[in-house]
Design a protein around this motif. Structure first.
Motif, PDB file in Angstrom:
ATOM      1  N   UNK A 449      40.701  12.481-125.351  1.00  0.00           N
ATOM      2  CA  UNK A 449      40.766  13.188-126.624  1.00  0.00           C
ATOM      3  C   UNK A 449      41.137  12.253-127.769  1.00  0.00           C
ATOM      4  N   UNK A 450      41.817  11.151-127.452  1.00  0.00           N
ATOM      5  CA  UNK A 450      42.285  10.242-128.488  1.00  0.00           C
ATOM      6  C   UNK A 450      41.418   9.025-128.717  1.00  0.00           C
ATOM      7  N   UNK A 451      40.151   9.081-128.289  1.00  0.00           N
ATOM      8  CA  UNK A 451      39.318   7.878-128.384  1.00  0.00           C
ATOM      9  C   UNK A 451      39.103   7.432-129.829  1.00  0.00           C
ATOM     10  N   UNK A 452      39.008   8.367-130.776  1.00  0.00           N
ATOM     11  CA  UNK A 452      38.833   7.971-132.179  1.00  0.00           C
ATOM     12  C   UNK A 452      40.053   7.191-132.665  1.00  0.00           C
ATOM     13  N   UNK A 453      41.233   7.672-132.308  1.00  0.00           N
ATOM     14  CA  UNK A 453      42.450   6.988-132.739  1.00  0.00           C
ATOM     15  C   UNK A 453      42.554   5.618-132.091  1.00  0.00           C
ATOM     16  N   UNK A 454      42.245   5.535-130.791  1.00  0.00           N
ATOM     17  CA  UNK A 454      42.314   4.260-130.082  1.00  0.00           C
ATOM     18  C   UNK A 454      41.392   3.235-130.732  1.00  0.00           C
ATOM     19  N   UNK A 455      40.156   3.645-131.023  1.00  0.00           N
ATOM     20  CA  UNK A 455      39.208   2.726-131.647  1.00  0.00           C
ATOM     21  C   UNK A 455      39.684   2.314-133.037  1.00  0.00           C
ATOM     22  N   UNK A 456      40.284   3.265-133.751  1.00  0.00           N
ATOM     23  CA  UNK A 456      40.739   2.961-135.104  1.00  0.00           C
ATOM     24  C   UNK A 456      41.845   1.913-135.086  1.00  0.00           C
ATOM     25  N   UNK A 457      42.868   2.084-134.247  1.00  0.00           N
ATOM     26  CA  UNK A 457      43.957   1.114-134.271  1.00  0.00           C
ATOM     27  C   UNK A 457      43.514  -0.251-133.751  1.00  0.00           C
ATOM     28  N   UNK A 458      42.535  -0.287-132.836  1.00  0.00           N
ATOM     29  CA  UNK A 458      42.018  -1.576-132.368  1.00  0.00           C
ATOM     30  C   UNK A 458      41.180  -2.261-133.441  1.00  0.00           C
ATOM     31  N   UNK A 459      40.319  -1.488-134.110  1.00  0.00           N
ATOM     32  CA  UNK A 459      39.497  -2.064-135.177  1.00  0.00           C
ATOM     33  C   UNK A 459      40.358  -2.606-136.302  1.00  0.00           C
ATOM     34  N   UNK A 460      41.372  -1.858-136.707  1.00  0.00           N
ATOM     35  CA  UNK A 460      42.251  -2.300-137.786  1.00  0.00           C
ATOM     36  C   UNK A 460      42.971  -3.580-137.387  1.00  0.00           C
ATOM     37  N   UNK A 461      43.609  -3.582-136.223  1.00  0.00           N
ATOM     38  CA  UNK A 461      44.377  -4.742-135.790  1.00  0.00           C
ATOM     39  C   UNK A 461      43.531  -5.991-135.629  1.00  0.00           C
ATOM     40  N   UNK A 462      42.401  -5.863-134.940  1.00  0.00           N
ATOM     41  CA  UNK A 462      41.568  -7.036-134.672  1.00  0.00           C
ATOM     42  C   UNK A 462      40.899  -7.559-135.950  1.00  0.00           C
ATOM     43  N   UNK A 463      40.430  -6.667-136.804  1.00  0.00           N
ATOM     44  CA  UNK A 463      39.760  -7.141-138.017  1.00  0.00           C
ATOM     45  C   UNK A 463      40.737  -7.882-138.927  1.00  0.00           C
ATOM     46  N   UNK A 464      41.956  -7.368-139.076  1.00  0.00           N
ATOM     47  CA  UNK A 464      42.952  -8.048-139.900  1.00  0.00           C
ATOM     48  C   UNK A 464      43.328  -9.398-139.300  1.00  0.00           C
ATOM     49  N   UNK A 465      43.500  -9.443-137.988  1.00  0.00           N
ATOM     50  CA  UNK A 465      43.857 -10.707-137.337  1.00  0.00           C
ATOM     51  C   UNK A 465      42.759 -11.747-137.516  1.00  0.00           C
ATOM     52  N   UNK A 466      41.507 -11.353-137.308  1.00  0.00           N
ATOM     53  CA  UNK A 466      40.403 -12.305-137.422  1.00  0.00           C
ATOM     54  C   UNK A 466      40.218 -12.781-138.861  1.00  0.00           C
ATOM     55  N   UNK A 467      40.586 -11.953-139.824  1.00  0.00           N
ATOM     56  CA  UNK A 467      40.411 -12.353-141.221  1.00  0.00           C
ATOM     57  C   UNK A 467      41.383 -13.455-141.638  1.00  0.00           C
ATOM     58  N   UNK A 468      42.486 -13.613-140.909  1.00  0.00           N
ATOM     59  CA  UNK A 468      43.533 -14.548-141.310  1.00  0.00           C
ATOM     60  C   UNK A 468      43.817 -15.658-140.305  1.00  0.00           C
ATOM     61  N   UNK A 469      43.427 -15.457-139.040  1.00  0.00           N
ATOM     62  CA  UNK A 469      43.829 -16.412-138.007  1.00  0.00           C
ATOM     63  C   UNK A 469      42.661 -16.779-137.092  1.00  0.00           C
ATOM     64  N   UNK A 470      42.784 -17.966-136.519  1.00  0.00           N
ATOM     65  CA  UNK A 470      41.837 -18.426-135.503  1.00  0.00           C
ATOM     66  C   UNK A 470      42.569 -18.504-134.174  1.00  0.00           C
ATOM     67  N   UNK A 471      41.899 -18.105-133.095  1.00  0.00           N
ATOM     68  CA  UNK A 471      42.504 -18.060-131.769  1.00  0.00           C
ATOM     69  C   UNK A 471      41.748 -18.987-130.818  1.00  0.00           C
ATOM     70  N   UNK A 472      42.487 -19.856-130.144  1.00  0.00           N
ATOM     71  CA  UNK A 472      41.899 -20.751-129.150  1.00  0.00           C
ATOM     72  C   UNK A 472      42.785 -20.748-127.911  1.00  0.00           C
ATOM     73  N   UNK A 473      42.238 -21.226-126.795  1.00  0.00           N
ATOM     74  CA  UNK A 473      43.034 -21.309-125.568  1.00  0.00           C
ATOM     75  C   UNK A 473      43.933 -22.538-125.625  1.00  0.00           C
TER      76      UNK A 473
END
Length: 503
Positions: A449-473
């Motif tokens: 039932x909460x799939x819209x909310x789950x997708x929203x918080x993941x999209x928000x978090x990941x998009x903001x992170x990618x806009x400011x930071x680079x991730x490598x191993x």
């Protein structure tokens, strides 16, 4: 006299042993394949000690796929079926849903009120509660919560920026877990958790305990899973006492404060209170539902936390891990995010999520490869003969196991299934596949039932992170990924470190 008593006891033990042996030969007598079993854990023998749940599901699927529509299985002591045929999965989840409506999981609404939530409840009680709660998860309601999620997303950026000043090797699991805990703390409990800034916050600590601890450990889980009705008669509980007391107290205080001060907020708790206080809520079809009890409010908020925090945070962890391994994918996702943000003058508004099509593919592919809830559970409400397979009958009260992650890792449905490839979710590829072959949120009337909310918080978090930071191993990044043996959900085995730098 004592000799007679002793003889009777020996006979009873012998009969019990014979009964258990015959019980575990059930599938063998029917000529239906079934794997090795143990007397306590059934087909899940060796899980936690020798192998992960992920390894169990995948080994079972690969071993018996093609042998029939399902294989025999033992869910602890209970006879169960392990379904491998997509056609039969669709029948169970959608077309014959009324025959498999329940999940068959333990809950005890009298002695363990936090266990009586939407995920576990059965029958008409589940249907009534689902109807009441559905209006709280529409896209319109998500829009009202969106600014709160973005606010926590910016706090995530601030905390990560401060962390990399001390070390550029960041433990991602804790960071993502604190982000989703704060989001759900705001939206489900109406409180500022501040766990992003302070990992020692009590709400965050109790949230982790709620996910990891249960009464009587593995044996308690096995008993409640095998004999749920008896467990309820014995007043058994899943939730440990101090976790229950903390969350019931938190919800009680929130409800009291809001009602006494006539507080209105754009969050999940506000919507639950509207249902509690006889305010009419209409769902998308116009039906009206009212009157949630306090315990129902507390249980749904608790479910929102345990189901929405861990699954979303782990998906974000796995997404960042795969992006660190596949720099070309990360670069493409970042370029899209920055282009969308620039078009909105650097601000993130609700509509921006629909424009980040490639990032959505990244999340979809992460959910395929690292499915948070690897299997779906259903419960047969009546005998169900499988059409075209006379000896295959799912008997009433049998648990049904649908191995979503095995479908997601099957090369018949996904080329090179162990390789991370967001192009698996281009519109063209999605159109070619039966939707039942992608089940990170389930399917049918009992989907998440909460799939819209789950997708929203993941999209928000990941998009903001990618806009400011680079991730490598880095040297401490586990390659290949290993999963935690003790967790039913798919989680990394250990802390997961990535090297992070500002753009």
């Amino acid at each position: 006299m004592w000799e007679l008593v002793l003889l009777s006891l020996v006979l009873l033990i012998a009969l019990a042993i014979q009964h258990i042996r015959e019980h575990y030969k059930y599938w063998q007598h029917l000529g239906i394949p079934c794997g090795e079993t143990s007397w306590i854990f059934g087909s899940m023998v060796g899980v936690v000690t020798k192998r992960s749940f992920f390894e169990l599901w995948l080994e079972y699927y690969n071993r018996y796929k093609g042998s029939g529509p399902f294989a025999g299985f033992f869910w602890f002591f209970k006879r169960a079926v392990f379904v491998m045929d997509p056609w039969l999965i669709k029948q169970i989840l959608i077309k014959d849903f009324d025959k498999f409506m329940d999940r068959g999981l333990f809950y005890n609404e009298i002695d363990d009120p936090l266990s009586a939530h939407l995920f576990s409840m059965h029958g008409q009680k589940w249907r009534n509660l689902r109807n009441k709660l559905s209006p709280t998860f529409t896209s319109g309601k998500m829009r009202t919560m969106f600014p709160t999620v973005v606010q926590v997303g910016h706090e995530l950026l601030d905390v990560l920026g401060e962390d990399i000043e001390m070390s550029d090797e960041i433990e991602i699991r804790s960071l993502m877990a604190r982000y989703t805990t704060d989001v759900i703390g705001y939206c489900a409990f109406g409180i500022e958790c501040c766990s992003l800034k302070d990992p020692q916050q009590l709400f965050y600590i109790m949230s982790k305990r709620a996910l990891l601890e249960n009464n009587l450990g593995s044996l308690g889980v096995a008993f409640r899973g095998s004999f749920p009705k008896l467990a309820r008669r014995l007043h058994m509980k899943d939730t440990v006492a101090d976790v229950e007391n903390f969350f019931l107290g938190t919800v009680r205080e929130t409800v009291r404060y809001r009602e006494e001060n006539s507080i209105q907020r754009s969050d999940f708790m506000n919507l639950l209170l509207e249902l509690k206080n006889n305010r009419v809520i209409k769902n998308e079809t116009g039906d009206e539902f009212v009157n949630l009890t306090f315990n129902e409010i507390a249980a749904q908020a608790f479910l929102f936390l345990v189901a929405g925090s861990e699954t979303s945070s782990n998906t974000m962890v796995f997404a960042l891990y795969e992006l660190a391994l596949h720099q070309e994918v990360q670069d493409r996702a970042r370029a899209e995010v920055q282009r969308v943000f620039e078009a909105c003058n650097g601000e993130m508004v609700y509509e921006t999520m629909s424009q980040m099509k490639y990032l959505k593919q990244v999340i979809d592919e992460t959910l395929r490869l690292h499915t948070p809830l690897p299997v779906l559970n259903r419960h047969a409400l009546e005998d169900f003969p499988v059409p075209g397979h006379p000896k295959y009958v799912i008997r009433k009260d049998m648990p049904v196991i649908i191995p979503a992650i095995c479908l997601h890792r099957d090369e018949q449905y996904y080329p090179n299934p162990d390789v991370f490839n967001p192009d698996n979710f281009t519109p063209e590829q999605v159109a070619l596949r039966d939707p039942v072959l992608y089940l990170p949120f389930g399917d049918g009337p009992r989907n998440c039932i909460g799939l819209r909310f789950a997708k929203m918080q993941m999209m928000v978090g990941l998009s903001l992170l990618l806009s400011k930071f680079k991730f490598t191993i880095c040297e401490r990044t586990p390659v290949p990924m290993k999963y935690d043996k003790e967790n039913f959900m798919l989680t990394p085995e250990k802390d997961l470190y990535l090297q992070v730098s500002k753009i």
